[in-house]
Design a protein around this motif. Structure first.
Motif, mmCIF file in Angstrom:
data_model
loop_
_atom_site.group_PDB
_atom_site.id
_atom_site.type_symbol
_atom_site.label_atom_id
_atom_site.label_comp_id
_atom_site.label_asym_id
_atom_site.label_seq_id
_atom_site.Cartn_x
_atom_site.Cartn_y
_atom_site.Cartn_z
ATOM 1 N N LEU A 1 4.594 1.649 2.215
ATOM 2 C CA LEU A 1 5.822 1.395 1.464
ATOM 3 C C LEU A 1 5.534 0.429 0.319
ATOM 4 O O LEU A 1 6.078 0.560 -0.793
ATOM 5 C CB LEU A 1 6.901 0.822 2.382
ATOM 6 C CG LEU A 1 7.490 1.761 3.439
ATOM 7 C CD1 LEU A 1 8.509 1.023 4.295
ATOM 8 C CD2 LEU A 1 8.134 2.980 2.785
ATOM 9 N N GLY A 2 4.664 -0.557 0.579
ATOM 10 C CA GLY A 2 4.243 -1.473 -0.483
ATOM 11 C C GLY A 2 3.524 -0.735 -1.601
ATOM 12 O O GLY A 2 3.644 -1.094 -2.776
ATOM 13 N N VAL B 1 4.951 -8.236 2.104
ATOM 14 C CA VAL B 1 4.146 -7.024 1.964
ATOM 15 C C VAL B 1 4.733 -6.128 0.874
ATOM 16 O O VAL B 1 4.013 -5.594 0.018
ATOM 17 C CB VAL B 1 4.070 -6.266 3.301
ATOM 18 C CG1 VAL B 1 3.432 -4.886 3.107
ATOM 19 C CG2 VAL B 1 3.272 -7.064 4.319
ATOM 20 N N LEU B 2 6.063 -5.968 0.880
ATOM 21 C CA LEU B 2 6.695 -5.110 -0.130
ATOM 22 C C LEU B 2 6.640 -5.744 -1.511
ATOM 23 O O LEU B 2 6.267 -5.096 -2.499
ATOM 24 C CB LEU B 2 8.146 -4.827 0.263
ATOM 25 C CG LEU B 2 8.368 -4.017 1.540
ATOM 26 C CD1 LEU B 2 9.834 -3.650 1.677
ATOM 27 C CD2 LEU B 2 7.528 -2.750 1.540
ATOM 28 N N LEU B 3 7.011 -7.025 -1.612
ATOM 29 C CA LEU B 3 7.008 -7.675 -2.923
ATOM 30 C C LEU B 3 5.595 -7.856 -3.451
ATOM 31 O O LEU B 3 5.401 -7.993 -4.661
ATOM 32 C CB LEU B 3 7.726 -9.025 -2.835
ATOM 33 C CG LEU B 3 9.211 -8.953 -2.487
ATOM 34 C CD1 LEU B 3 9.837 -10.342 -2.539
ATOM 35 C CD2 LEU B 3 9.958 -8.007 -3.426
ATOM 36 N N GLY B 4 4.606 -7.849 -2.539
ATOM 37 C CA GLY B 4 3.225 -7.884 -2.992
ATOM 38 C C GLY B 4 2.889 -6.678 -3.855
ATOM 39 O O GLY B 4 2.030 -6.757 -4.742
ATOM 40 N N GLY B 5 3.573 -5.554 -3.623
ATOM 41 C CA GLY B 5 3.366 -4.385 -4.474
ATOM 42 C C GLY B 5 3.770 -4.644 -5.911
ATOM 43 O O GLY B 5 3.111 -4.176 -6.857
ATOM 44 N N THR B 6 4.836 -5.412 -6.104
ATOM 45 C CA THR B 6 5.277 -5.746 -7.465
ATOM 46 C C THR B 6 4.276 -6.656 -8.149
ATOM 47 O O THR B 6 3.958 -6.470 -9.332
ATOM 48 C CB THR B 6 6.661 -6.421 -7.415
ATOM 49 O OG1 THR B 6 7.597 -5.529 -6.795
ATOM 50 C CG2 THR B 6 7.146 -6.754 -8.812
ATOM 51 N N THR B 7 3.776 -7.656 -7.436
ATOM 52 C CA THR B 7 2.808 -8.567 -8.055
ATOM 53 C C THR B 7 1.505 -7.844 -8.381
ATOM 54 O O THR B 7 0.895 -8.093 -9.430
ATOM 55 C CB THR B 7 2.524 -9.761 -7.137
ATOM 56 O OG1 THR B 7 1.956 -9.313 -5.910
ATOM 57 C CG2 THR B 7 3.792 -10.530 -6.828
ATOM 58 N N LEU B 8 1.074 -6.936 -7.503
ATOM 59 C CA LEU B 8 -0.136 -6.167 -7.809
ATOM 60 C C LEU B 8 0.070 -5.262 -9.014
ATOM 61 O O LEU B 8 -0.871 -4.987 -9.759
ATOM 62 C CB LEU B 8 -0.540 -5.325 -6.591
ATOM 63 C CG LEU B 8 -1.220 -6.076 -5.444
ATOM 64 C CD1 LEU B 8 -1.462 -5.140 -4.269
ATOM 65 C CD2 LEU B 8 -2.537 -6.685 -5.908
ATOM 66 N N ALA B 9 1.314 -4.815 -9.229
ATOM 67 C CA ALA B 9 1.602 -4.007 -10.409
ATOM 68 C C ALA B 9 1.353 -4.811 -11.679
ATOM 69 O O ALA B 9 0.832 -4.285 -12.674
ATOM 70 C CB ALA B 9 3.047 -3.509 -10.372
ATOM 71 N N VAL C 1 2.810 9.735 -3.475
ATOM 72 C CA VAL C 1 2.636 10.754 -2.428
ATOM 73 C C VAL C 1 2.274 10.156 -1.071
ATOM 74 O O VAL C 1 2.859 10.556 -0.046
ATOM 75 C CB VAL C 1 1.594 11.800 -2.878
ATOM 76 C CG1 VAL C 1 1.280 12.771 -1.745
ATOM 77 C CG2 VAL C 1 2.103 12.558 -4.098
ATOM 78 N N PRO C 2 1.302 9.226 -0.974
ATOM 79 C CA PRO C 2 0.988 8.675 0.363
ATOM 80 C C PRO C 2 2.190 8.037 1.053
ATOM 81 O O PRO C 2 2.329 8.134 2.280
ATOM 82 C CB PRO C 2 -0.099 7.638 0.068
ATOM 83 C CG PRO C 2 -0.716 8.078 -1.211
ATOM 84 C CD PRO C 2 0.397 8.685 -2.003
ATOM 85 N N ALA C 3 3.040 7.375 0.283
ATOM 86 C CA ALA C 3 4.233 6.761 0.880
ATOM 87 C C ALA C 3 5.184 7.827 1.412
ATOM 88 O O ALA C 3 5.821 7.637 2.457
ATOM 89 C CB ALA C 3 4.940 5.881 -0.144
ATOM 90 N N LEU C 4 5.291 8.952 0.721
ATOM 91 C CA LEU C 4 6.123 10.055 1.212
ATOM 92 C C LEU C 4 5.639 10.517 2.587
ATOM 93 O O LEU C 4 6.435 10.708 3.517
ATOM 94 C CB LEU C 4 6.082 11.229 0.230
ATOM 95 C CG LEU C 4 7.035 11.204 -0.955
ATOM 96 C CD1 LEU C 4 6.755 12.383 -1.868
ATOM 97 C CD2 LEU C 4 8.473 11.229 -0.482
#
Length: 410
Positions: free
Chosen positions: A8-9, A131-139, A168-171
């Motif tokens: 999800l991240g 974990v989820l907000l880490g996706g934003t920082t990595l962006a 796709v992997p998150a789907l």
């Protein structure tokens, strides 16, 4: 943490990349579609508006669905509009895809926050949020530069294809791991939506949302105008700007990671130390903006402090909104995006007024100071509640861990 949270991240990473990547693709888009640079820049504004409007509205709509169905609907929509954006030759269609993508992004993030909180132990919401907000920082660190590189190598459309593929992997993970439990339509004799809306009336929750908006506004106020500050005040060449942006993003990753380990057990201590340190950092940054030695260090530190405090506030919204687990995530998403829109506007107003390129740093300090004043209001209300012996509403974990005392809400 369940592995599905990391996937999800990954989806949040793809969505964050989509939100920010146009900053490096605007000239290419303008040239390819034969439009002005300002018209191409409006694609970013359209996304921001869609995020602010979409978070509460799409989250309210999703209350009728299971979380699995909501996550799949939003993510499939996000993926498809990026495919459409990658093949379109019309500016109007591309603009529409950005608005729809933002709506889907807002709905997905809100439901993902609620899903993450429900898939972990009751005292681990802070780690799940990180974990989820880490996706934003990595962006910010990797996604945006990678999008710019793809645009340079194979054109701006390749960046849109890459974002679609990353989804796709998150789907697959959602189909495999998120249960298709039907959404409860009511609580007792009241519809679920009405119950969640009533739960959002908590004064403490409103103040936490305001704090989140102000802290994020301070963050994006300075982040947005970092390039002119670095080149005109600090004296760096234009080639250093991506490095400085990456330093800020790396700091953000460190801050989110640290907050994930501390936000559940010691949120009060983290906020009481991090808030004043964040304010002091913006003031020192404004004063030392002419130093090429101090600026890179301060950017890393401010990135870490901003996202540590911000992600902790988001996790506390989820703890406070126990009666509105889905809408709480939606309003947290909206608050962050209000800040992301308000901060750059305030900084731009200061620049237009002729206050110089250090002005956005002073505006960030002002927004943070206002957040600290509101935090003192929260503390004062909580103290007064304790003295009255009234403990109403949900309770947040305080220093000492999940088994320790809790901070009463006003």
């Amino acid at each position: 943490m369940p592995f599905v949270l990391y996937l999800l991240g990954l989806a949040v990473f793809a969505q964050g990349t989509s939100e920010f990547m146009l900053s490096g693709l605007v000239p290419d888009i303008a040239r390819d579609l034969e439009i002005s640079v300002s018209a191409a820049g409006a694609l970013t504004s359209a996304f921001a508006v869609g995020m602010v409007v979409g978070a509460p509205l799409l989250t309210l709509l999703s209350l009728r669905w299971s979380r699995r169905r909501a996550l799949l609907t939003f993510l499939v929509t996000f993926l498809l509009v990026h495919v459409l954006g990658a093949v379109t030759t019309g500016y109007g269609v591309l603009l529409a895809t950005r608005i729809v993508a933002a709506l889907a992004n807002a709905g997905f993030l809100a439901v993902a926050l609620a899903t993450a909180a429900s898939m972990v132990a009751p005292d681990a919401k802070g780690r799940a949020t990180s974990v989820l907000l880490g996706g934003t920082t990595l962006a910010c660190v990797a996604g945006v530069p990678a999008g710019a590189l793809l645009g340079e190598l194979w054109g701006w459309r390749s960046a849109f294809w890459a974002v679609a593929l990353l989804s796709v992997p998150a789907l697959v993970a959602i189909l495999w791991s998120v249960p298709a439990t039907p959404a409860p339509r009511s609580t007792g004799d009241r519809p679920r939506a009405r119950v969640e809306v009533r739960a959002l009336r908590s004064p403490r929750l409103v103040l936490l949302l305001l704090l989140g908006a102000l802290v994020n506004g301070a963050t994006f106020c300075s982040f947005t105008y970092l390039a002119p500050l670095a080149t005109e005040v600090t004296g760096f060449g234009a080639g250093w700007v991506p490095v400085l942006l990456a330093l800020f993003g790396l700091g953000a990753c460190v801050g989110v990671g640290a907050a994930g380990r501390s936000a559940d057990a010691r949120p009060v201590r983290l906020l009481m130390a991090g808030g004043p340190a964040l304010l002091a950092g913006w003031i020192v940054s404004a004063l030392a903006a002419g130093s090429p030695v101090a600026v890179p260090v301060l950017l890393f530190v401010q990135g870490a402090l901003s996202f540590a405090v911000g992600s902790t506030l988001v996790s506390q919204v989820l703890y406070t909104a126990t009666g509105a687990p889905t809408l709480g995530g939606g309003f947290a998403t909206a608050a962050l995006n209000v800040g992301a829109a308000l901060g750059p506007w305030c900084g731009g107003t200061a620049l237009t007024a002729g206050l110089g390129y250090r002005a956005p740093l002073w505006v960030s300090a002002l927004l943070t100071a206002l957040a600290l004043v509101l935090a003192l209001v929260v503390a004062g209300l909580a103290h007064r509640t304790v003295r009255r012996g009234e403990v109403e509403g949900p309770r947040l974990p305080a220093d000492g861990g999940a088994g320790g005392d809790a901070v009463p809400t006003p």
